[in-house]
Design an enzyme around this catalytic site. Structure first.
Site: not given
Length: 216
Positions: A43, A74, A134
């Site tokens: 990621e 993000t 998440k």
């Protein structure tokens, strides 16, 4: 089918490397080191300079290896999600749930993994088609929280990020996590001296820990 492969690879490997680097070059080197060590789901966070370019480079480099999946992290808004998808991102991760990002990812059949910490947040994310939740920050709740969540929401796929280490990764897996996200505990190993073999060695340890946890 591409979406199914992405989710399958994340579930099979059980580890996603969260790459937060000081430069695009460093991000690429860390990603390669993780992949060499068996952590083939990476990621690239949008706090990394030129994250789009990093994603494009890695996607092109590993285009013939279906076990390698490159995602964006993000992602705070719909615009960034769109840029990430255009760069070739195969999944999108946010620190918090965003309805517009969820809808965009659903439109393009890209797995969306929003950060949630409460049952209410998770329920809303699931309603908008989030594929994996998440659990963030995982350090705020601990592995036992996963068992509590999966009582009312047995269908939820949980991936804790933050607070996951070699010492507790097996506990997270045993409590029902589909995968774990590893950031600084994995990717910072080379920051002091530029020795990326340390990242590769750590990646192998995390993969082995997940395998052992699933076997026990």
């Amino acid at each position: 089918m591409k979406k199914l492969n992405t989710l399958q690879q994340i579930a099979d490997k059980g580890v996603v490397a969260v790459i937060r680097a000081d430069s695009s070059e460093e991000a690429i080197l860390i990603s390669r080191a993780c992949i060499e060590g068996g952590v083939t789901c990476v990621e690239i966070t949008y706090t990394t300079p030129d994250a789009d370019a990093v994603i494009k480079t890695l996607v092109a480099e590993y285009k013939n290896d279906p076990t390698v999946v490159v995602g964006a992290g993000t992602v705070l808004d719909e615009t960034t999600a769109r840029l990430a998808i255009m760069a070739g991102s195969e999944f999108v991760v946010s620190p918090a749930f965003n309805k517009e990002v969820a809808l965009l990812c659903n439109l393009y059949a890209i797995p969306y993994m929003p950060g949630c910490i409460t049952i209410k947040e998770m329920q809303e994310a699931l309603t908008f088609g989030a594929d994996v939740i998440k659990l963030f920050p995982g350090s705020a709740v601990g592995p036992d929280f996963v068992k509590a969540v999966k009582a009312p929401l047995p269908q939820v796929n949980i991936m804790p990020t933050g607070g996951v280490s070699l010492n507790n990764i097996q506990e997270w897996i045993h409590n029902g996590c589909v995968a774990v996200g590893i950031g600084g505990n994995l990717v910072n190993a080379a920051k002091a001296d530029g020795d990326y073999t340390k990242v590769t060695a750590l990646a192998r340890q995390y993969v082995d820990k997940v395998r052992l946890a699933r076997q026990s």
